[in-house]
Design a protein around this motif. Sequence first.
Motif, mmCIF file in Angstrom:
data_model
loop_
_atom_site.group_PDB
_atom_site.id
_atom_site.type_symbol
_atom_site.label_atom_id
_atom_site.label_comp_id
_atom_site.label_asym_id
_atom_site.label_seq_id
_atom_site.Cartn_x
_atom_site.Cartn_y
_atom_site.Cartn_z
ATOM 1 N N ASN A 281 -8.773 -0.215 8.036
ATOM 2 C CA ASN A 281 -9.603 -1.411 7.900
ATOM 3 C C ASN A 281 -10.326 -1.743 9.199
ATOM 4 O O ASN A 281 -11.485 -2.156 9.182
ATOM 5 C CB ASN A 281 -8.766 -2.603 7.433
ATOM 6 C CG ASN A 281 -8.534 -2.587 5.944
ATOM 7 O OD1 ASN A 281 -9.301 -1.990 5.189
ATOM 8 N ND2 ASN A 281 -7.473 -3.231 5.500
ATOM 9 N N GLN A 282 -9.656 -1.568 10.327
ATOM 10 C CA GLN A 282 -10.306 -1.810 11.618
ATOM 11 C C GLN A 282 -11.447 -0.823 11.835
ATOM 12 O O GLN A 282 -12.515 -1.201 12.318
ATOM 13 C CB GLN A 282 -9.298 -1.700 12.755
ATOM 14 C CG GLN A 282 -8.323 -2.835 12.825
ATOM 15 C CD GLN A 282 -7.246 -2.596 13.879
ATOM 16 O OE1 GLN A 282 -7.163 -1.529 14.476
ATOM 17 N NE2 GLN A 282 -6.419 -3.599 14.106
ATOM 18 N N PRO B 105 0.343 -1.435 -2.911
ATOM 19 C CA PRO B 105 1.725 -1.824 -2.602
ATOM 20 C C PRO B 105 2.173 -1.143 -1.308
ATOM 21 O O PRO B 105 1.932 0.046 -1.099
ATOM 22 C CB PRO B 105 2.521 -1.324 -3.802
ATOM 23 C CG PRO B 105 1.654 -0.339 -4.482
ATOM 24 C CD PRO B 105 0.239 -0.652 -4.123
ATOM 25 N N ILE B 106 2.779 -1.924 -0.459
ATOM 26 C CA ILE B 106 3.213 -1.418 0.846
ATOM 27 C C ILE B 106 4.555 -0.723 0.681
ATOM 28 O O ILE B 106 5.533 -1.318 0.254
ATOM 29 C CB ILE B 106 3.297 -2.569 1.865
ATOM 30 C CG1 ILE B 106 1.920 -3.209 2.029
ATOM 31 C CG2 ILE B 106 3.824 -2.060 3.192
ATOM 32 C CD1 ILE B 106 1.929 -4.472 2.829
ATOM 33 N N LYS B 107 4.571 0.560 1.040
ATOM 34 C CA LYS B 107 5.788 1.344 0.911
ATOM 35 C C LYS B 107 6.557 1.403 2.218
ATOM 36 O O LYS B 107 7.767 1.489 2.219
ATOM 37 C CB LYS B 107 5.447 2.753 0.430
ATOM 38 C CG LYS B 107 4.842 2.781 -0.953
ATOM 39 C CD LYS B 107 4.497 4.176 -1.371
ATOM 40 C CE LYS B 107 3.875 4.156 -2.770
ATOM 41 N NZ LYS B 107 3.445 5.463 -3.200
ATOM 42 N N SER B 108 5.859 1.377 3.317
ATOM 43 C CA SER B 108 6.546 1.475 4.603
ATOM 44 C C SER B 108 5.688 0.828 5.686
ATOM 45 O O SER B 108 4.517 0.519 5.474
ATOM 46 C CB SER B 108 6.810 2.937 4.965
ATOM 47 O OG SER B 108 5.590 3.591 5.217
ATOM 48 N N ASP B 109 6.314 0.639 6.838
ATOM 49 C CA ASP B 109 5.578 0.088 7.972
ATOM 50 C C ASP B 109 4.478 1.039 8.412
ATOM 51 O O ASP B 109 3.415 0.604 8.846
ATOM 52 C CB ASP B 109 6.518 -0.193 9.153
ATOM 53 C CG ASP B 109 7.392 -1.410 8.903
ATOM 54 O OD1 ASP B 109 7.028 -2.225 8.030
ATOM 55 O OD2 ASP B 109 8.420 -1.545 9.594
ATOM 56 N N ASN B 110 4.740 2.347 8.300
ATOM 57 C CA ASN B 110 3.758 3.343 8.704
ATOM 58 C C ASN B 110 2.507 3.267 7.828
ATOM 59 O O ASN B 110 1.389 3.318 8.332
ATOM 60 C CB ASN B 110 4.366 4.748 8.654
ATOM 61 C CG ASN B 110 3.462 5.779 9.264
ATOM 62 O OD1 ASN B 110 2.713 5.493 10.192
ATOM 63 N ND2 ASN B 110 3.524 6.984 8.740
ATOM 64 N N SER B 111 2.690 3.122 6.517
ATOM 65 C CA SER B 111 1.522 3.020 5.629
ATOM 66 C C SER B 111 0.773 1.715 5.866
ATOM 67 O O SER B 111 -0.454 1.672 5.754
ATOM 68 C CB SER B 111 1.935 3.148 4.167
ATOM 69 O OG SER B 111 2.733 2.063 3.769
ATOM 70 N N GLN B 112 1.500 0.662 6.215
ATOM 71 C CA GLN B 112 0.848 -0.607 6.526
ATOM 72 C C GLN B 112 0.018 -0.473 7.800
ATOM 73 O O GLN B 112 -1.095 -0.975 7.869
ATOM 74 C CB GLN B 112 1.891 -1.711 6.683
ATOM 75 C CG GLN B 112 1.290 -3.086 6.869
ATOM 76 C CD GLN B 112 2.366 -4.163 6.929
ATOM 77 O OE1 GLN B 112 3.548 -3.885 6.942
ATOM 78 N NE2 GLN B 112 1.926 -5.391 6.956
ATOM 79 N N ARG B 113 0.561 0.222 8.805
ATOM 80 C CA ARG B 113 -0.187 0.438 10.049
ATOM 81 C C ARG B 113 -1.421 1.299 9.807
ATOM 82 O O ARG B 113 -2.487 1.022 10.345
ATOM 83 C CB ARG B 113 0.712 1.089 11.110
ATOM 84 C CG ARG B 113 1.418 0.064 11.962
ATOM 85 C CD ARG B 113 2.204 0.710 13.072
ATOM 86 N NE ARG B 113 3.583 0.794 12.565
ATOM 87 C CZ ARG B 113 4.348 1.860 12.580
ATOM 88 N NH1 ARG B 113 3.945 2.960 13.132
ATOM 89 N NH2 ARG B 113 5.555 1.845 12.068
ATOM 90 N N LEU C 149 -7.326 -0.926 -0.136
ATOM 91 C CA LEU C 149 -6.251 -0.712 0.830
ATOM 92 C C LEU C 149 -5.391 -1.960 0.992
ATOM 93 O O LEU C 149 -4.177 -1.877 1.144
ATOM 94 C CB LEU C 149 -6.819 -0.310 2.190
ATOM 95 C CG LEU C 149 -7.318 1.120 2.339
ATOM 96 C CD1 LEU C 149 -8.006 1.304 3.686
ATOM 97 C CD2 LEU C 149 -6.185 2.112 2.182
ATOM 98 N N LYS C 150 -6.036 -3.112 0.947
ATOM 99 C CA LYS C 150 -5.303 -4.366 1.112
ATOM 100 C C LYS C 150 -4.393 -4.638 -0.085
ATOM 101 O O LYS C 150 -3.309 -5.176 0.056
ATOM 102 C CB LYS C 150 -6.292 -5.522 1.292
ATOM 103 C CG LYS C 150 -5.635 -6.832 1.602
ATOM 104 C CD LYS C 150 -6.666 -7.907 1.829
ATOM 105 C CE LYS C 150 -5.977 -9.213 2.141
ATOM 106 N NZ LYS C 150 -6.927 -10.295 2.318
ATOM 107 N N ASN C 151 -4.830 -4.234 -1.265
ATOM 108 C CA ASN C 151 -4.073 -4.529 -2.483
ATOM 109 C C ASN C 151 -3.087 -3.428 -2.876
ATOM 110 O O ASN C 151 -2.441 -3.544 -3.906
ATOM 111 C CB ASN C 151 -5.031 -4.803 -3.642
ATOM 112 C CG ASN C 151 -5.770 -6.109 -3.440
ATOM 113 O OD1 ASN C 151 -5.264 -7.029 -2.812
ATOM 114 N ND2 ASN C 151 -6.978 -6.189 -3.954
#
Length: 173
Positions: free
Chosen positions: A83-84, A69-77, A65-67
């Motif tokens: 992870n939490q 590619p981040i597509k949007s802020d929503n996917s990052q959240r 999940l950390k590696n």
Amino acid sequence: MFIDKFPQYAPIGEIGYYGTTSVCMPRLYVDRSDTFWIYSIVMIAFNFFSFMFVLSGFALIAWKLKNLPIKSDNSQRQSAKMNQQICRIMISDFLCWIPICTMAYISVSGVKLPNGVEIFTAGVLLPMNSAFNPILYSPYIENKVKRLCKRFRPSRNHTPIRKSFELNVNCKH
């Protein structure tokens, strides 16, 4: 008195460990003089390796999940939230199973554990893990618990009202 009235229910032999405890739980903390110490060690080793397998699986998921590619802020959240959740699940399992495994290995090595360790295990450690797992695995229950906690937590936006008072003292010399 009971046996006199109901002789058909008279004890046939010794009840043993399971008849002396109120919890139907295998005896985890044994020494090598017990005849079933190998069973206890196999069961504890299986639990330990299962914990390590789940830990490595969750660590792999978190790393993937950390590696990503981040597509949007929503996917990052969502990734951070996942992870939490993984971290909370692993901490809960660690707090339950590592003390049990450690005490079992210490017991087999010949060290006498204090009285009440099995009661603590059966009454605190295992129920704690069983009670937390539905909360940790289910987003519905987790959201309900968060709302309940917010209800009892003071609001951060609310500034406390400080009452001031004035003290008038007239001093005449």
